[in-house]
Each structure stands twice: as C-alpha cells, then as structure tokens.
Design an enzyme around this catalytic site. Sequence first.
Site, PDB file in Angstrom:
ATOM      1  NE  ARG A 261      -3.589  -2.342   2.524  1.00 11.90           N
ATOM      2  CZ  ARG A 261      -4.517  -2.572   3.442  1.00 11.90           C
ATOM      3  NH1 ARG A 261      -4.785  -1.640   4.342  1.00 11.90           N
ATOM      4  NH2 ARG A 261      -5.179  -3.706   3.455  1.00 11.90           N
ATOM      5  NE  ARG A 276      -1.569   5.079   8.849  1.00 10.83           N
ATOM      6  CZ  ARG A 276      -2.809   4.633   8.630  1.00 10.83           C
ATOM      7  NH1 ARG A 276      -3.149   4.210   7.436  1.00 10.83           N
ATOM      8  NH2 ARG A 276      -3.697   4.597   9.608  1.00 10.83           N
ATOM      9  CD  GLU A 348      -8.353  -0.851  10.906  1.00  5.77           C
ATOM     10  OE1 GLU A 348      -8.328  -1.729  10.019  1.00  5.77           O
ATOM     11  OE2 GLU A 348      -8.369   0.368  10.661  1.00  5.77           O
ATOM     12  CB  SER A 351     -11.270  -3.510   8.917  1.00  3.27           C
ATOM     13  OG  SER A 351     -12.402  -2.734   8.652  1.00  3.27           O
TER      14      SER A 351
END
Length: 426
Positions: A261, A276, A348, A351
């Site tokens: 990503r 991240r 998180e 999900s």
Amino acid sequence: MLDIKYIRENHEEVKRRLLARGDTFGIEQVVRLDEKRRTLIKESESLKEERNRVSREIGRLRKDGRPADTLIEAMQKVAERIRALDDEIASCEARLHSLLLELPNLPHPDVPPGMDATENVVVRTHGIPPEFGFTPKDHAELGEMLDIIDFERAGKLSGARFALMKKEGALLERALINFMLDLHTGEHGYTEVFPPFITRSDTFIGTGQLPKFKEDLFKIDSMDYYLVPTAEVPVTNIHREEILKEDQLPILYTAYTPCFRREAGSYGKETRGLIRVHQFNKVELVMFTTPERSYQELETLTGHAEEVLKRLGLHYRVMALCTGDLGFSAAKTYDIEVWLPSQARYMEISSCSNFDDFQARRALIRYRPRGGGKPGFVHTLNGSGLAVGRTIVAILENFQTEDGSVTIPEALRPYMGGLEKIEKKG
C-alpha cells in the site's frame, strides 16, 4: 456496484443513505443519465419496430411487382437514425457504468449514524489493559533494542516505511502467520488458499479498489498488473463470473499474503515503526454466502478474528463504524482495536465487513437457489485475521518487561521452537 433498477425505484432512499456517508456522490447525475439512456432505448426500439414493419411491406410490394423506392429511401433515413441512437446508447451506458463504479455502497440500516471515526460505537471489550511499574517503551524502540527489527537497513534497501525483521523478529512473523492459518483452518472451518500477489485490474474493479483508489496502489509499469493491497482482492475474485450452487454456501477461505500500500500522507507517530508501512503481512478471511445469512456470518467472521487476540492474551475492543467512517465497498463494518501501552490508545488490527451484493455485482458472482429459479448475487464478507505486523506491535508492547525483554504468548511458543522470551543479547 449498486443496482441501477434499485436506484431508479428508490431514488430518495438511496440519496438519503448516501448522504449519511457525507455526500450524495453524484447520484443525481446517475439518475439523469439512466433516464436519458431509457429514453434513447425506447426511441431506438420504436424505430426498429417501424423498420421491421416497413421491411415486410417492402417485401410485399416487390413480390407484387410494385415500386417501393419511397419506402426504401425513408427506411435508409430510419436506419441512419437507429445507428446514431445505438451509438449514443452505447456511450451513455459506458458513462453510466463508469459512474456506478464510483458510487459507494449503501450503509446497512443498523450502522450507527455519524460523520467520522469519533462517532464510532464501542460494541464490546475483552480483557483489561496491562499495568506496568515502569514507563512502557514503544514497539520500534523495543525492536531495535532487542535487535529483531532493523529500520535503518530497511531504509537503505527500500526507503521510508519499510522494516527488516530478523532473528526472533523474523521467527515471530512466521510463527504468527502459521498460528493464524492453523487456527482458521483447523478450528474455524476455512479452506486455505495461496493466491497470486500480482493481479489484473479487473480483479481490483471487482472488489472496489479500482477505479476510485488507483493512487493508493502500486502498479507495475507498462502492464495491467497491480501488487495486491490485501488478499481480499484475489480471494474474492476466485469465483468471479461464476454461478455457484446454494448448497456450496457458505464458502470460507483464508489466505496469507504480503500487502502493498502506498499509504500516502503523514500520520504522526504512525509513520514510525510497523504501524503504517508500505509492505506488511496479513492473514485474510473471506466468505461467500446467501443474503439471508450474511449478517449472521458477519458476527461469526468477526468472532474468528477476535479469537486470535483472545488466544494471544491481548486486550481489545470491537467498534461498529458509523456511516461516515465506512469503507467504500462496505455496508457494515466492525473494527477490532488492540491496546497500545506506549500511546495509551487503541489501534485497529482488523476490519471485518459485509459488502452485501456490492462486490458480487461488480465481479458477477452469483448462486442458483436450492429450489431452482433465477440466479441471485451472493453476499461477500471479509476481515483481517489478523494483520501480522500490527499483531507484533501489540505483542512487543503488551508483553514487555522492565528490562526490555518480551514474553512470548503461550499460544505461539510451539511455533517458535518453545521460546518463552525474547531477550537482548550481550
């Protein structure tokens, strides 16, 4: 993709539910274009009926030896108009299809209203945060101190937002992948698959990453290939353009893949460490089921992801995302958030979403009802079970000791050769 017939017949409801996400997303343009397309089709079909009727009349005149030049000339003009209409219809349908691909899913009525993450709702919590008699270190500091994560050399290899796992860090990464896959296949009934990590654009269209989120993806130059951002993309498309039997449902798949990503932008402390990054490992859960069972299956799938954290002994909470925080393709989503001691906040780690028939319409995944009849679209669901890098973050921070060592959760020890603790060497 939303059903254009449903949009047409429930225009105000669709508009209201999309507005709950924070915008109408051009729904009026879709409705106008659909009306124009239907008007053009009606005119084209009427002219084709006229052409067929007159063609039969021309045939009778010729059979009787009578002239038909006037009718033939008139029909040539009709044929030209039909061609122009069909071209306009094709252009209109292509534009309408493009607009429908840009429309997000409709929030399920159970989704709490709200504009952003601050209005998400706590559904439940499990366990309690650990208490330390010292100031807990963050995972990046622990990883470097224990010499199991090397950010500096990863930067030399690939730049910012990459990590080089080594020694017990690499072993922990592999152990978590195997532990998660064994749990989901051995106890939760999933079939393991090992999909390609590079897939074509149509697979990304099927799950909703394209065309809207093209800038978030890593594309291979001069080829119609992208690196997968999640196993959801290839695994959901396994049954693309297929008609399944209802007796086959539910179908449960689990898969390990690396995920790629772009993660553009700055997120403060999240730019440091493993939280991240541009590349990370993840074990994904994917379900195909009937519409009648999909929301029951969402609870089941979420429970399967939670079980990983329970086995590891980590404190977490489950959040129901509000309408304004839903992902593009999701109708309802639960986020599972694990506790981070160094920041005294939740992060998180999974999900879990039900997409209704939104992805199935894009990927043409249908099923034939058990009693026969017209095939319908399946409902698709997925969730992280779990994101491996973030699980490592949670383990390092929650199981650290004052001397900087980290206790290995008992469930992982068989996967780490019986190792009970990661300690600094020398």
